[in-house]
Design a protein around this motif. Structure first.
Motif, PDB file in Angstrom:
ATOM      1  N   GLY A 180      45.333  59.092  87.543  1.00 19.74           N
ATOM      2  CA  GLY A 180      45.983  58.391  87.228  1.00 19.74           C
ATOM      3  C   GLY A 180      46.005  57.276  88.433  1.00 19.74           C
ATOM      4  N   ARG A 229      55.297  54.252  82.459  1.00 21.77           N
ATOM      5  CA  ARG A 229      55.142  55.800  82.788  1.00 21.77           C
ATOM      6  C   ARG A 229      55.726  56.519  81.529  1.00 21.77           C
ATOM      7  N   GLU A 274      51.011  59.681  78.947  1.00 17.82           N
ATOM      8  CA  GLU A 274      50.178  59.757  79.470  1.00 17.82           C
ATOM      9  C   GLU A 274      49.079  60.396  78.015  1.00 17.82           C
ATOM     10  N   PRO A 311      48.433  61.600  83.643  1.00 19.34           N
ATOM     11  CA  PRO A 311      49.434  60.225  83.398  1.00 19.34           C
ATOM     12  C   PRO A 311      48.088  58.923  84.026  1.00 19.34           C
ATOM     13  N   ASN A 312      48.901  58.116  83.838  1.00 20.88           N
ATOM     14  CA  ASN A 312      47.872  56.630  84.071  1.00 20.88           C
ATOM     15  C   ASN A 312      48.711  55.705  85.277  1.00 20.88           C
TER      16      ASN A 312
END
Ligand code: MG
Ligand code: MG
Length: 259
Positions: free
Chosen positions: A147, A163, A166, A181-182
């Protein structure tokens, strides 16, 4: 539960990844001004079934099509429709397959004809951030390392990271643990064991990161209606360097489409 896959399972996931990669390339050959996203969906569904696989999105929690088709300010989960693509649009195509009991899942954002310079940059940066994430997907790292790699790269260009959605583990289920998650902090999140198969899928906005859900309960739009891009690949976590299962090579290296 985060469960690494056996090499036998990885081979089945690889077969799915090849079908998905080739499906995206087949769709890409048909992306052009004047084409509807329904037509692209039909191309994909036919291609998937011709290769002995099932389009896994169709009917998933009620999703009505083989592909997610997300145009311009739609980040993900758009329905194919009678919308006619026009020069300067972008269309994010997300494709899932079920084959021999395992899943495939990858996505690519295609420019429609010529796009403006800012849009081109959004596509290039989002795709590059995916490869930054893949570089961090090595055994012993954590999801936060992936992330962080995606987020820090995209934000350095002034773009923002969604957000609410993901990446994820992949196997017999389309979405398995861990969530990927990014955005995140290095050294935080779930640990990545060797043999874990994950989908990394940056969803990046040209403007702010705020999103909202359309009335149909599926399509995720940017709140400011600026464009968003989405690229997704499936990888195996390995020691030292992740192994890519899906690939954009069929899209970018067969010479029929210029990217
Ligand atoms: Mg996907
Ligand atoms: Mg996915």
């Amino acid at each position: 539960m985060v469960r690494p896959k056996t090499e036998e399972e990885i081979e089945l996931l690889r077969e799915n990844a090849v079908i998905v990669s080739k499906t995206l390339a087949e769709v890409g050959k048909h992306v052009a001004p004047g084409v509807t996203t329904n037509e692209l969906n039909r191309v994909a569904e036919t291609f998937i079934r011709d290769h002995g696989a099932i389009p896994s999105f169709l009917g998933f929690e009620g999703f009505p099509a083989a592909l997610c088709m997300s145009v311009n300010d739609v980040v993900v989960h758009g329905f194919p429709s009678d919308y006619v693509l026009k020069e300067g649009d972008i269309v994010s195509v997300d494709c899932g397959t079920l084959y021999k009991g395992y899943n495939g899942d990858s996505a690519y954002t295609f420019p429609v004809g010529e796009v403006d310079a800012e849009t081109r940059k959004l596509l290039d940066v989002t795709k590059a951030s995916l490869y930054k994430g893949i570089e961090a997907a090595v055994a012993g790292n954590r999801t936060g390392d992936i992330g962080h790699a995606v987020q820090s790269y995209c934000e350095s260009f002034g773009f923002s990271v969604v957000r609410e959605l993901e990446g994820h583990g992949l196997g017999k289920e389309m979405h398995e643990a861990p969530g990927v998650p990014n955005y995140g902090r290095q050294g935080h999140g779930a640990r990545l064991p060797e043999g874990l198969v994950i989908c990394i899928e940056p969803m990046i906005c040209a403007g702010g990161r705020g999103v909202y859900l359309a009335k149909n309960g599926w399509a995720v739009h940017t709140a400011d209606h600026k464009k968003a891009a989405h690229y997704e690949l499936t990888v195996v976590v390995r020691k030292g360097k992740a192994e890519q299962l899906s690939t954009f090579d069929y899209i970018e290296k067969d010479g029929t489409i210029k990217f």
